[in-house]
Design a protein around this motif. Sequence first.
Motif, short mmCIF file in Angstrom:
data_model
loop_
_atom_site.label_atom_id
_atom_site.label_comp_id
_atom_site.label_asym_id
_atom_site.label_seq_id
_atom_site.Cartn_x
_atom_site.Cartn_y
_atom_site.Cartn_z
N MET A 153 0.81 -1.22 0.00
CA MET A 153 0.00 0.00 0.00
C MET A 153 0.85 1.27 0.00
O MET A 153 0.53 2.22 -0.72
CB MET A 153 -0.97 0.00 1.19
CG MET A 153 -2.12 -1.00 1.05
SD MET A 153 -3.05 -0.85 -0.51
CE MET A 153 -3.74 0.80 -0.36
N PRO A 154 1.95 1.34 0.77
CA PRO A 154 2.80 2.54 0.67
C PRO A 154 3.38 2.74 -0.74
O PRO A 154 3.53 3.87 -1.20
CB PRO A 154 3.91 2.28 1.70
CG PRO A 154 3.30 1.33 2.68
CD PRO A 154 2.40 0.46 1.87
N ILE A 156 1.85 1.81 -3.51
CA ILE A 156 0.74 2.30 -4.32
C ILE A 156 0.56 3.80 -4.09
O ILE A 156 0.38 4.57 -5.04
CB ILE A 156 -0.56 1.54 -3.98
CG1 ILE A 156 -0.42 0.06 -4.35
CG2 ILE A 156 -1.75 2.16 -4.71
CD1 ILE A 156 -1.60 -0.79 -3.96
N LYS A 157 0.60 4.21 -2.82
CA LYS A 157 0.42 5.64 -2.50
C LYS A 157 1.52 6.48 -3.16
O LYS A 157 1.24 7.54 -3.72
CB LYS A 157 0.45 5.82 -0.99
CG LYS A 157 0.17 7.25 -0.53
CD LYS A 157 0.12 7.35 0.98
CE LYS A 157 -0.16 8.79 1.41
NZ LYS A 157 -0.20 8.91 2.89
N GLU A 158 2.76 5.98 -3.09
CA GLU A 158 3.87 6.71 -3.71
C GLU A 158 3.70 6.79 -5.22
O GLU A 158 3.91 7.85 -5.83
CB GLU A 158 5.18 6.01 -3.36
CG GLU A 158 6.41 6.69 -3.93
CD GLU A 158 7.70 5.95 -3.59
OE1 GLU A 158 8.75 6.35 -4.10
OE2 GLU A 158 7.64 4.96 -2.81
N GLN A 160 0.87 6.54 -6.93
CA GLN A 160 -0.31 7.33 -7.25
C GLN A 160 -0.05 8.83 -7.11
O GLN A 160 -0.75 9.64 -7.72
CB GLN A 160 -1.47 6.92 -6.33
CG GLN A 160 -2.81 7.53 -6.66
CD GLN A 160 -3.45 6.94 -7.92
OE1 GLN A 160 -3.01 5.94 -8.44
NE2 GLN A 160 -4.47 7.59 -8.42
N ASN A 161 0.94 9.20 -6.34
CA ASN A 161 1.24 10.62 -6.11
C ASN A 161 2.51 11.10 -6.79
O ASN A 161 2.95 12.22 -6.56
CB ASN A 161 1.33 10.89 -4.61
CG ASN A 161 -0.02 10.77 -3.91
OD1 ASN A 161 -0.88 11.62 -4.06
ND2 ASN A 161 -0.20 9.70 -3.16
N TRP A 209 -8.08 5.16 -9.69
CA TRP A 209 -8.90 5.70 -8.60
C TRP A 209 -10.13 4.81 -8.43
O TRP A 209 -10.77 4.44 -9.43
CB TRP A 209 -9.35 7.12 -8.92
CG TRP A 209 -8.27 8.13 -9.01
CD1 TRP A 209 -7.88 9.04 -8.05
CD2 TRP A 209 -7.39 8.39 -10.13
NE1 TRP A 209 -6.84 9.81 -8.50
CE2 TRP A 209 -6.52 9.43 -9.77
CE3 TRP A 209 -7.27 7.82 -11.41
CZ2 TRP A 209 -5.55 9.94 -10.64
CZ3 TRP A 209 -6.30 8.30 -12.26
CH2 TRP A 209 -5.46 9.36 -11.87
N GLU A 225 -6.62 16.20 -10.01
CA GLU A 225 -5.45 15.56 -9.40
C GLU A 225 -4.29 15.48 -10.39
O GLU A 225 -3.13 15.67 -10.01
CB GLU A 225 -5.81 14.17 -8.89
CG GLU A 225 -4.68 13.52 -8.10
CD GLU A 225 -5.10 12.27 -7.36
OE1 GLU A 225 -4.32 11.30 -7.38
OE2 GLU A 225 -6.21 12.26 -6.77
N GLU A 367 -9.60 -1.42 -0.92
CA GLU A 367 -8.15 -1.60 -0.85
C GLU A 367 -7.73 -2.90 -1.54
O GLU A 367 -6.72 -2.92 -2.25
CB GLU A 367 -7.69 -1.60 0.61
CG GLU A 367 -6.17 -1.70 0.76
CD GLU A 367 -5.75 -1.65 2.21
OE1 GLU A 367 -5.29 -2.69 2.74
OE2 GLU A 367 -5.87 -0.56 2.82
N LYS A 371 -5.19 -3.03 -4.68
CA LYS A 371 -3.95 -3.81 -4.64
C LYS A 371 -3.81 -4.69 -5.87
O LYS A 371 -2.75 -4.74 -6.50
CB LYS A 371 -3.89 -4.67 -3.37
CG LYS A 371 -3.62 -3.89 -2.10
CD LYS A 371 -3.35 -4.81 -0.92
CE LYS A 371 -4.55 -5.63 -0.53
NZ LYS A 371 -4.34 -6.41 0.70
N TYR A 374 -3.27 -2.59 -9.08
CA TYR A 374 -1.92 -2.02 -9.10
C TYR A 374 -0.90 -3.07 -9.51
O TYR A 374 -0.06 -2.82 -10.39
CB TYR A 374 -1.57 -1.45 -7.73
CG TYR A 374 -0.11 -1.11 -7.57
CD1 TYR A 374 0.43 0.05 -8.10
CD2 TYR A 374 0.75 -1.96 -6.88
CE1 TYR A 374 1.77 0.37 -7.97
CE2 TYR A 374 2.09 -1.66 -6.73
CZ TYR A 374 2.61 -0.50 -7.28
OH TYR A 374 3.94 -0.21 -7.14
#
Length: 409
Positions: A153-154, A156-158, A160-161, A209, A225, A367, A371, A374
């Motif tokens: 998940m971290p 994915i967050k990285e 995605q941003n 998203w 975004e 989530e 996952k 991704y």
Amino acid sequence: MKEKKPRLIPREQLRQFIKENNLTSVADIQNTLKDLFAETLQEMLEAEMDHHLGYEKHDVKNKETSNSRNGHSQKTVTSEFGDVEIGVPRDRQGEFEPAIVKKHQKKMPAIEDQIIALYAKGVSTRDIQDQLQQLYGIEVSPTLISNVTAKIMPLIKEWQNRPLQSVYAMVYLDAIHFKVKQDGAIVNKAAYMVVGIDLEGHKDVLGIWIGENESSKFWLLVLNELRNRGVQDILIISVDNLKGFSEAITACYPKTEIQKCIIHQIRNSVKYVSYKDLKKITAALKPIYTAASEKAALQELDQFEADWGGKYPLIIRSWRNNWDELATFFKYSPEIRKLIYTTNIIESYHRQLRKVTKGKAIFPTDEALLKMLYLATMDVLRKWTGRIQNWAQILLQLTVHFPDRVEIR
């Protein structure tokens, strides 16, 4: 001729090992390798501690004295061969930091990699359990699998941003739908996807998203975004015929040209057609979107209206109402037309995702869905290595159409 790999253990020693351990089955081999793994790991840890304390082989007396002070702590480590008990050497002065098995490490990474690789292929939790049990004799719980996959998940967050390119030549927007459990009920969720082609001609998935059923309002959030992540300009966006899509795009990127997907328009058109007329209608529509120019296409649309307008006026109305954004591609060369007149690029990506997700009728959470999408996307991106075909020629065309927005470096 392929070079033969040297043996790790001489044949005679291997035969002696088999004889001494009375290995007669695969299960015997696995159990013995589990013990051997534990013993080898233990010796490596002891050697690591010896090196830390500066012992030489002959310094046995001092080693025994110091080890009696430092002692060991018991730890269970999950490996390819099952759970093994090891004694991790402890330095009571607190200076020793093991490199092989970290102080709080409970699992060996290879098993976690196996779980994530299987999950990425859409293998169900139960099948992951069965496969690890059959291959390695390891019992893993659904909770363990969830905890292992949650570690991404971290990442994915990285992802995605991450910052994006400032300009994209083409961007494709589309959503696919899944069933997800929410508040004790099963609801339809949309996975909003954005695929972009940059000015170097490379494809990339710009983001994923998860939201409620597809809406122009959520697409506006997605586009904002993209702006916040650095996308200042998009030359052409290819989309389906979702109501409000054009308004959402114009609100964020007012200079962007919009191409509505011709294939979606045809699908919408035949909704109104009786089965006996289906082939005739699709054949009659083809001269419109294959015309050499917009002028010629409008003439073909007039002819279609003369032939079929009386029986199917809703088809004519739909094409007329959407014409400005259906006809965008006519101004471009065949190479660009092929890229933008449909959303095939993103739909091809969606087909790859569905191969992975087809075994999951319902996802337990947003989530869990994110996952899997991704991980499947990472597999797709590994194959997107080359540039779009004929990109040099396409880029030259774009510099003519958008002279103030495209620079050739």
